[in-house]
Design a protein around this motif. Structure first.
Motif, PDB file in Angstrom:
ATOM      1  N   VAL A  86      42.583  26.043  38.484  1.00  0.00           N
ATOM      2  CA  VAL A  86      41.576  26.017  39.552  1.00  0.00           C
ATOM      3  C   VAL A  86      41.625  27.320  40.353  1.00  0.00           C
ATOM      4  N   LEU A  87      42.835  27.800  40.621  1.00  0.00           N
ATOM      5  CA  LEU A  87      43.004  29.040  41.385  1.00  0.00           C
ATOM      6  C   LEU A  87      42.401  30.234  40.653  1.00  0.00           C
ATOM      7  N   ILE A  88      42.578  30.287  39.337  1.00  0.00           N
ATOM      8  CA  ILE A  88      41.992  31.374  38.543  1.00  0.00           C
ATOM      9  C   ILE A  88      40.475  31.359  38.661  1.00  0.00           C
ATOM     10  N   LEU A  89      39.872  30.179  38.594  1.00  0.00           N
ATOM     11  CA  LEU A  89      38.414  30.067  38.723  1.00  0.00           C
ATOM     12  C   LEU A  89      37.949  30.544  40.098  1.00  0.00           C
ATOM     13  N   ILE A  90      38.704  30.192  41.149  1.00  0.00           N
ATOM     14  CA  ILE A  90      38.350  30.622  42.507  1.00  0.00           C
ATOM     15  C   ILE A  90      38.437  32.141  42.623  1.00  0.00           C
ATOM     16  N   GLN A  91      39.485  32.743  42.040  1.00  0.00           N
ATOM     17  CA  GLN A  91      39.640  34.190  42.121  1.00  0.00           C
ATOM     18  C   GLN A  91      38.553  34.920  41.338  1.00  0.00           C
ATOM     19  N   LEU A  92      38.138  34.364  40.204  1.00  0.00           N
ATOM     20  CA  LEU A  92      37.027  34.958  39.456  1.00  0.00           C
ATOM     21  C   LEU A  92      35.750  34.928  40.286  1.00  0.00           C
ATOM     22  N   LEU A  93      35.552  33.846  41.040  1.00  0.00           N
ATOM     23  CA  LEU A  93      34.402  33.752  41.937  1.00  0.00           C
ATOM     24  C   LEU A  93      34.488  34.818  43.023  1.00  0.00           C
ATOM     25  N   PHE A  94      35.684  35.017  43.586  1.00  0.00           N
ATOM     26  CA  PHE A  94      35.894  36.040  44.608  1.00  0.00           C
ATOM     27  C   PHE A  94      35.566  37.424  44.056  1.00  0.00           C
ATOM     28  N   LEU A  95      36.061  37.706  42.848  1.00  0.00           N
ATOM     29  CA  LEU A  95      35.814  39.017  42.249  1.00  0.00           C
ATOM     30  C   LEU A  95      34.330  39.231  41.987  1.00  0.00           C
ATOM     31  N   SER A  96      33.637  38.177  41.588  1.00  0.00           N
ATOM     32  CA  SER A  96      32.197  38.274  41.375  1.00  0.00           C
ATOM     33  C   SER A  96      31.474  38.580  42.676  1.00  0.00           C
ATOM     34  N   MET A  97      31.914  37.921  43.770  1.00  0.00           N
ATOM     35  CA  MET A  97      31.307  38.170  45.082  1.00  0.00           C
ATOM     36  C   MET A  97      31.545  39.607  45.535  1.00  0.00           C
ATOM     37  N   VAL A  98      32.774  40.105  45.311  1.00  0.00           N
ATOM     38  CA  VAL A  98      33.102  41.475  45.729  1.00  0.00           C
ATOM     39  C   VAL A  98      32.330  42.487  44.907  1.00  0.00           C
ATOM     40  N   SER A  99      32.220  42.241  43.586  1.00  0.00           N
ATOM     41  CA  SER A  99      31.576  43.206  42.698  1.00  0.00           C
ATOM     42  C   SER A  99      30.071  43.261  42.881  1.00  0.00           C
ATOM     43  N   PHE A 178      33.683  55.590  56.505  1.00  0.00           N
ATOM     44  CA  PHE A 178      34.153  54.210  56.583  1.00  0.00           C
ATOM     45  C   PHE A 178      33.881  53.464  55.287  1.00  0.00           C
ATOM     46  N   VAL A 179      32.705  53.679  54.691  1.00  0.00           N
ATOM     47  CA  VAL A 179      32.367  53.039  53.420  1.00  0.00           C
ATOM     48  C   VAL A 179      33.334  53.489  52.326  1.00  0.00           C
ATOM     49  N   GLU A 180      33.658  54.780  52.308  1.00  0.00           N
ATOM     50  CA  GLU A 180      34.603  55.297  51.323  1.00  0.00           C
ATOM     51  C   GLU A 180      35.989  54.682  51.527  1.00  0.00           C
ATOM     52  N   TYR A 181      36.401  54.597  52.794  1.00  0.00           N
ATOM     53  CA  TYR A 181      37.698  53.997  53.116  1.00  0.00           C
ATOM     54  C   TYR A 181      37.734  52.533  52.683  1.00  0.00           C
ATOM     55  N   LEU A 182      36.649  51.812  52.954  1.00  0.00           N
ATOM     56  CA  LEU A 182      36.586  50.396  52.597  1.00  0.00           C
ATOM     57  C   LEU A 182      36.556  50.209  51.085  1.00  0.00           C
ATOM     58  N   ASP A 183      35.828  51.078  50.377  1.00  0.00           N
ATOM     59  CA  ASP A 183      35.772  50.993  48.917  1.00  0.00           C
ATOM     60  C   ASP A 183      37.158  51.145  48.300  1.00  0.00           C
ATOM     61  N   ASP A 184      37.959  52.050  48.866  1.00  0.00           N
ATOM     62  CA  ASP A 184      39.331  52.227  48.368  1.00  0.00           C
ATOM     63  C   ASP A 184      40.144  50.952  48.555  1.00  0.00           C
ATOM     64  N   ARG A 185      39.986  50.310  49.711  1.00  0.00           N
ATOM     65  CA  ARG A 185      40.729  49.079  49.981  1.00  0.00           C
ATOM     66  C   ARG A 185      40.227  47.927  49.103  1.00  0.00           C
ATOM     67  N   LEU A 186      38.923  47.891  48.848  1.00  0.00           N
ATOM     68  CA  LEU A 186      38.374  46.844  47.981  1.00  0.00           C
ATOM     69  C   LEU A 186      38.853  47.025  46.546  1.00  0.00           C
ATOM     70  N   LEU A 187      39.050  48.286  46.128  1.00  0.00           N
ATOM     71  CA  LEU A 187      39.578  48.547  44.791  1.00  0.00           C
ATOM     72  C   LEU A 187      40.992  47.969  44.670  1.00  0.00           C
ATOM     73  N   ILE A 188      41.796  48.159  45.722  1.00  0.00           N
ATOM     74  CA  ILE A 188      43.152  47.592  45.729  1.00  0.00           C
ATOM     75  C   ILE A 188      43.080  46.070  45.648  1.00  0.00           C
ATOM     76  N   PHE A 189      42.130  45.484  46.397  1.00  0.00           N
ATOM     77  CA  PHE A 189      41.942  44.028  46.378  1.00  0.00           C
ATOM     78  C   PHE A 189      41.603  43.543  44.965  1.00  0.00           C
ATOM     79  N   LYS A 190      40.711  44.267  44.273  1.00  0.00           N
ATOM     80  CA  LYS A 190      40.336  43.880  42.919  1.00  0.00           C
ATOM     81  C   LYS A 190      41.521  43.971  41.965  1.00  0.00           C
ATOM     82  N   ILE A 191      42.300  45.051  42.095  1.00  0.00           N
ATOM     83  CA  ILE A 191      43.460  45.231  41.217  1.00  0.00           C
ATOM     84  C   ILE A 191      44.469  44.099  41.425  1.00  0.00           C
ATOM     85  N   VAL A 192      44.726  43.771  42.712  1.00  0.00           N
ATOM     86  CA  VAL A 192      45.670  42.683  43.016  1.00  0.00           C
ATOM     87  C   VAL A 192      45.157  41.365  42.434  1.00  0.00           C
TER      88      VAL A 192
END
Length: 226
Positions: A86-99, A178-192
């Motif tokens: 269930v957790l994997i499905l939730i994380q895939l949903l999160f990644l879809s929302m972020v992407s 700020f957008v560039e800074y946030l994009d870098d942090r979102l990339l880390i979020f996706k990798i994690v």
């Protein structure tokens, strides 16, 4: 089974420790999101709260997985495997929302947030000072923004708050920085998240192996007693 039950158990304990660490990283990212992104992006509090909630759930499941493996409890292991799926499905949903939702959602909120900051800057100098000093930027779109509203370039647009030379003024706008800074942090979020998904898939497989191994052992023990 190719791996012994003891080996599977130890691997599962190690993986759940890694899950807990990555879950803590997600909690830290969610706190960053609430502290910095929501100060500019109006309406992103829910996203930050969901990220923190996801991190907390991951840590709880990781601790539960360690206990299930340590106690070799079939029922707990079954619940753990189901929770991981269930957790994997939730994380895939999160990644879809972020992407797919970031550019339209978060970026739209960032535009709105910086517009409100600039409106405040028109009335009272210093509304952008924090971001200018932090991100080494000037104005919303660039230092020329201040000339448009007939304001002098503030000291926050210069290194160490010293504008002794016009060439020292930061040229890049704060919104782009700020957008560039946030994009870098979102990339880390996706990798994690992807590391967690891959690790959790392995963990679910190991949990299932340990569960079936314990059930087979119970059957063998019952057969011996019979």
């Amino acid at each position: 089974m190719g791996l012994s039950e003891t080996t599977v158990k130890h691997l599962l304990l190690l993986l759940n420790f890694v899950y807990a660490v990555l879950g803590l990283l997600l909690i830290g990212f969610g706190i960053f999101f609430l502290a910095y992104v929501t100060s500019v992006s109006i309406g992103e509090n829910v996203a930050g709260g969901l990220i923190i909630g996801l991190g907390v759930v991951i840590v709880i499941i990781a601790v539960f997985g360690c206990l299930a493996a340590a106690h070799e409890s079939p029922r707990r292991l079954l619940f753990y495997v189901i929770s991981i799926v269930v957790l994997i499905l939730i994380q895939l949903l999160f990644l879809s929302m972020v992407s797919h939702g970031t550019k339209d959602g978060i970026s739209g909120s960032i535009n709105e947030g910086f517009e409100q900051l600039w409106d405040a800057e028109r009335n009272e100098t210093g509304a952008l000072a924090y971001y200018e000093s932090w991100l080494h930027c000037c104005g919303v779109n660039g230092s020329e923004d201040y000339a448009v509203i007939n304001h002098a370039v503030p000291r926050s647009c210069c290194p160490e708050l010293k504008c002794t030379n016009p060439s020292q003024v930061y040229k890049v706008g704060c919104k782009a920085q700020f957008v560039e800074y946030l994009d870098d942090r979102l990339l880390i979020f996706k990798i994690v998240c992807w590391l967690l998904i891959v690790g959790e898939a392995i963990g679910a497989a190991l949990g299932w192996l340990l569960l079936t191994g314990l059930k087979n052992q119970d059957r063998r023990n019952n057969a011996v007693w019979m």
